[in-house]
Design a protein around this motif. Structure first.
Motif, short mmCIF file in Angstrom:
data_model
loop_
_atom_site.label_atom_id
_atom_site.label_comp_id
_atom_site.label_asym_id
_atom_site.label_seq_id
_atom_site.Cartn_x
_atom_site.Cartn_y
_atom_site.Cartn_z
N ALA A 203 18.25 -1.35 -0.85
CA ALA A 203 17.38 -0.85 -1.91
C ALA A 203 16.37 0.15 -1.36
O ALA A 203 16.10 1.18 -1.98
N LEU A 204 15.82 -0.13 -0.19
CA LEU A 204 14.85 0.80 0.40
C LEU A 204 15.53 2.12 0.74
O LEU A 204 15.00 3.20 0.43
N THR A 205 16.71 2.04 1.34
CA THR A 205 17.40 3.27 1.72
C THR A 205 17.73 4.10 0.48
O THR A 205 17.46 5.30 0.43
N ALA A 206 18.29 3.43 -0.54
CA ALA A 206 18.67 4.17 -1.75
C ALA A 206 17.42 4.75 -2.42
O ALA A 206 17.40 5.91 -2.84
N GLY A 207 16.37 3.94 -2.52
CA GLY A 207 15.15 4.40 -3.18
C GLY A 207 14.57 5.62 -2.50
O GLY A 207 14.24 6.62 -3.15
N ASN B 93 0.83 -1.20 0.00
CA ASN B 93 0.00 0.00 0.00
C ASN B 93 0.87 1.25 0.00
O ASN B 93 0.58 2.24 -0.69
N LEU B 94 1.96 1.18 0.76
CA LEU B 94 2.93 2.29 0.78
C LEU B 94 3.44 2.57 -0.63
O LEU B 94 3.52 3.71 -1.07
N PHE B 95 3.76 1.48 -1.35
CA PHE B 95 4.28 1.63 -2.71
C PHE B 95 3.23 2.22 -3.64
O PHE B 95 3.53 3.11 -4.45
N VAL B 96 1.99 1.73 -3.53
CA VAL B 96 0.93 2.24 -4.41
C VAL B 96 0.75 3.74 -4.18
O VAL B 96 0.66 4.52 -5.14
N CYS B 97 0.71 4.15 -2.93
CA CYS B 97 0.52 5.58 -2.63
C CYS B 97 1.70 6.39 -3.16
O CYS B 97 1.53 7.50 -3.68
N MET B 98 2.92 5.80 -3.04
CA MET B 98 4.08 6.50 -3.55
C MET B 98 3.97 6.70 -5.06
O MET B 98 4.34 7.75 -5.59
N ALA C 47 12.63 -4.06 -3.23
CA ALA C 47 12.82 -4.40 -1.82
C ALA C 47 11.55 -4.98 -1.21
O ALA C 47 11.60 -5.93 -0.42
N VAL C 48 10.40 -4.42 -1.59
CA VAL C 48 9.14 -4.95 -1.08
C VAL C 48 8.98 -6.40 -1.52
O VAL C 48 8.56 -7.26 -0.74
N GLY C 49 9.36 -6.68 -2.77
CA GLY C 49 9.29 -8.04 -3.28
C GLY C 49 10.18 -8.98 -2.47
O GLY C 49 9.77 -10.08 -2.10
N GLY D 35 12.93 9.32 -10.58
CA GLY D 35 11.85 8.80 -9.75
C GLY D 35 11.50 7.37 -10.07
O GLY D 35 11.24 6.56 -9.17
N ALA D 36 11.53 7.01 -11.35
CA ALA D 36 11.18 5.65 -11.73
C ALA D 36 12.21 4.66 -11.19
O ALA D 36 11.86 3.59 -10.70
N VAL D 37 13.49 5.05 -11.25
CA VAL D 37 14.52 4.16 -10.71
C VAL D 37 14.30 3.95 -9.21
O VAL D 37 14.34 2.82 -8.71
N SER D 38 14.02 5.05 -8.51
CA SER D 38 13.85 4.90 -7.06
C SER D 38 12.60 4.09 -6.75
O SER D 38 12.60 3.27 -5.82
N SER D 39 11.52 4.27 -7.52
CA SER D 39 10.32 3.48 -7.28
C SER D 39 10.60 2.00 -7.48
O SER D 39 10.15 1.16 -6.71
N LEU D 40 11.37 1.69 -8.55
CA LEU D 40 11.68 0.29 -8.82
C LEU D 40 12.51 -0.31 -7.68
O LEU D 40 12.30 -1.46 -7.30
N LEU D 41 13.43 0.49 -7.14
CA LEU D 41 14.24 -0.01 -6.03
C LEU D 41 13.34 -0.37 -4.84
O LEU D 41 13.50 -1.41 -4.21
N VAL D 42 12.38 0.52 -4.56
CA VAL D 42 11.50 0.27 -3.43
C VAL D 42 10.64 -0.98 -3.71
O VAL D 42 10.49 -1.85 -2.84
#
Lengths: 239, 491
Positions: free
Chosen positions: B214-218, B134-139, B179-181, B169-176
């Motif tokens: 990945a979370l920290t970098a994202g 949900n955090l990712f979707v909102c992001m 990490a969620v995966g 932004g797309a790179v950082s979203s993918l990193l997050v």
């Protein structure tokens, strides 16, 4: 030199990532946490909890419906993004309200292609309806049906030469249809609040209630998705 | 009452989708619709906040599906940032009325307001998320709308800046997402509390470290933390001013809030020591404070100056998180809220000035303070607040950070902090000097008129909050201290 450095950096990052991934449970391992925790619960109770025989739909539209709502708004935001960037920046000249007609395709589609597509159109639409209707029981659902229907609308627009000035779906109606996904979720939120005591809950009574809610969501996602795909096509046609 | 929690994000999101349809026949309705939704959001957030203060943090199981099977939303001290989101949101929406008429082409206006509402809804959803996906979707809601809003005004520079922003932004979203995966593969769960619990039993260390990295970098990219800030200045400076306000005040905070949400997931692992990560964050924060302030000092363009100041201020916040003492984290988190108010004041005031005067560099704008007295006062208040002079809103965060740095026994960071404040003071003196004490370079400045009321009112209201924020700061500080205690306690 710069390319070499880039390649080197990529290789290092890639190696670190692969090394990290090596420690994950093997794909398909039945004892992996992905299969034993939440997923196991959903496999065991999903059909009974949601009334949907398709567990993907159960996750998408019941357990994690709130996320799907977000995704549907993301799809809408994609349309809004294209509109806000590509809509003509200059105001239409006074006295002329219609935007200048977008250029006609350089090569008119052959009459054979046009005929075949028009011939196939009802079947494609019927297939979209089937995918939507059966999403509850079989692989399929609103997203897939929306793409099929949207592709059909785009195909028809191409062979019939319909652009922004004369769209297949009237512009005012298109605006409402583009909002169909979020709107269906809003309705489901209120229905859940009234019938199940929780936002986006599935009502227990009457027996067909939860099927109706799931179908409403599929319908909203499908129609909204198709309208958005058509909107994207129309806006980008002139560019 | 508790049902308001999911509706807080849903209201702006649904209203955003309906807006183009509502405004189809009556384009003028778009603004009223958006402002009404913003006011509704502010009301809902106010009620949620009242409940938080009365009964403490509370959760909501969306759809009645108990966590971890379903999605949990949680309103805690960190979610109280929603108040900042709603306040800045309302001010920006009101301000946009006159501004968008000039800066956003008519055929784009409905979509512009629609994207602003999507952005606000995503931000509130992000602040209340207790579930990783949900955090990712909102992001994504916030990110997708932000990229497009940068380019809403048109122009080649804005389009290029938006594209640069999109790529970063797309790179950082993918990193997050990556990490969620990984976390899902390791624990089989997405609920944050559940993931934290189950992560403690995970034996494989490689994937956990990869997820943390990945979370920290994202989130660092999202927060524009030095040296990953390169996308920020152009995007924030070339966007329409109300959008700049949203981006600088709220959207970069997503990275900080995200870090504050996910770092505690890893605190329960007895083999993992977070101290080196904290140390690294503190150093990056300290460098960002000074580097951002120095870069701002070199700018001639008013909005570019404010954009670099955001890089510097994110440094303060991250320094607080990195020092990881209760006082420092309190300072960092309280600055998350107050910097939102201050930077929104500054960007809106700057937007009003640029809108009225038609110039955007300090040289061209000389003497404009006398032509636009009220906006000038608001800008000056914002300037005092961002420098951190007592009793303004900016003082609290820096004061607690200073105490925290001393508490941690790191006077070096305290020096960096003070040096940053001093540099900020210098470059804001430059603004005040140009606006009030220099003779106008352009004769058009003499004919500039005060901004219309619909622009002035939100700016003045925010400026007043900046001024009073320090005097009535006990509430935000108490909430930030609560959130800091939770962060430090690792739960």
């Amino acid at each position: 030199m710069r390319r070499l450095l880039t390649a080197l950096a990529l290789a290092i990052v890639g190696a670190v990532m692969l090394a990290g991934l090596a420690g994950l449970p093997r794909p398909g391992d039945p004892a992996a946490p992905v299969h034993t925790h939440v997923a196991a619960h959903i496999v065991a109770h999903g059909v009974e909890d949601t009334g949907s025989r398709n567990l993907v739909t159960a996750v998408l539209l019941a357990y994690r419906a709130y996320d799907t709502f977000g995704e549907v708004v993301v799809i809408f935001a994609a349309l809004a993004a294209v509109m806000v960037v590509l809509a003509p920046a200059a105001a239409p000249p006074p006295g002329k309200t219609a935007p200048p007609p977008s250029p006609a395709p350089a090569v008119a589609p052959s009459p054979v292609v046009g005929f075949v597509i028009r011939l196939l159109a009802p079947f494609i639409a019927a297939f979209a309806a089937l995918v939507l209707w059966h999403g509850e029981a079989l692989p399929g659902g609103g997203f897939q049906a929306g793409v099929i229907l949207g592709a059909l609308l785009v195909l028809l627009s191409v062979v019939m030469g319909r652009g922004l000035e004369q769209p297949l779906v009237p512009a005012a109606a298109a605006r409402w249809l583009q909002a169909a996904g979020p709107l269906a979720f809003a309705a489901a939120m209120l229905i859940g609040l009234a019938g199940a005591g929780a936002v986006l809950g599935l009502p227990a009574e009457p027996a067909w209630g939860r099927h109706a809610v799931l179908l409403l969501l599929e319908l909203g996602i499908g129609l909204g998705g198709a309208a958005i795909i058509l909107g994207l096509y129309l806006q980008m046609r002139g560019h | 009452m508790e049902h308001l929690l999911p509706l807080a994000a849903a209201l702006p999101l649904v209203a955003a989708a309906l807006l183009p349809a509502v405004a189809w026949r009556r384009p003028d309705a778009a603004w009223g619709w958006a402002v009404a939704v913003g006011a509704g959001l502010l009301g809902i957030v106010g009620l949620l906040l009242r409940r938080l203060l009365q009964d403490g943090p509370f959760s909501y199981a969306v759809g009645g599906w108990a966590p971890p099977w379903g999605i949990e939303l949680r309103f805690d001290a960190l979610s109280a940032f929603s108040l900042g989101i709603a306040l800045v949101g309302v001010a920006v929406l009101v301000f946009s009325g006159r501004y968008a008429q000039a800066a956003v082409p008519p055929q784009r206006r409905a979509w512009y307001y629609s994207l602003l509402l999507v952005n606000l809804g995503g931000l509130v959803g992000f602040a209340c998320a207790a579930d990783l996906f949900n955090l990712f979707v909102c992001m994504e809601l916030v990110s997708v709308s932000s990229y497009a809003l940068v380019a809403a005004g048109g122009g080649r520079i804005a389009a290029l800046a938006a594209f640069k922003y999109l790529v970063a932004g797309a790179v950082s979203s993918l990193l997050v997402l990556f990490a969620v995966g990984i976390l899902h593969a390791l624990t089989g769960s997405l609920n944050m509390a559940d993931v934290a619990l189950r992560l403690a039993d995970v034996e494989a260390r490689g994937p956990v470290l990869l997820a943390l990295g990945a979370l920290t970098a994202g989130f660092m990219v999202k927060a524009a933390l030095f040296p990953l800030h390169l996308w920020l200045p152009d995007a924030h400076a070339s966007a329409p001013s109300p959008v700049s306000a949203v981006l600088s005040a709220l959207v970069v905070k997503l990275g900080v809030l995200g870090l504050a949400r996910v770092l505690p997931l890893f605190a329960g692992l007895d083999w993992l020591v977070l101290a080196p990560l904290h140390e690294g964050l503190a150093w990056l924060g300290a460098i960002a404070i000074v580097a951002g302030a120095l870069a701002a000092l070199l700018q001639e363009d008013l909005k570019l100056m404010l954009a670099y100041s955001t890089v510097s201020n994110i440094g303060y916040i991250v320094l607080g998180l990195g020092l990881a003492t209760p006082l420092a984290m309190t300072g960092g988190l309280v600055h998350v809220f107050y910097h939102a108010l201050i930077k929104a004041t500054l960007f809106l005031a700057a937007g009003a000035i640029i809108h009225q005067a038609g110039f955007r560099t300090l040289r061209d704008l000389r003497g404009v303070g006398r032509a636009m007295p009220w906006t000038g006062v608001a800008l000056s208040l914002g300037v005092l607040a961002i420098v951190g002079l007592p009793p303004t809103a900016g003082f609290l965060g820096k004061w607690y950070l200073l105490l925290g740095a001393l508490e941690a026994g790191r006077p070096g960071f305290a020096v960096a902090l003070l040096a940053g404040a001093l540099l900020i003071f210098v470059y804001y003196l430059r603004i005040l000097n140009a606006f009030y004490f220099r003779a106008p370079l352009r004769e058009q400045i003499l004919a500039v008129r005060e901004a219309p009321l619909s622009m002035l009112l939100p700016v003045m209201a925010l400026a007043l909050l900046c001024l009073l924020g320090g005097l009535f700061g006990s509430g935000p500080v108490a909430l930030a201290a609560l959130a800091a205690a939770r962060l430090a306690g690792g739960g």
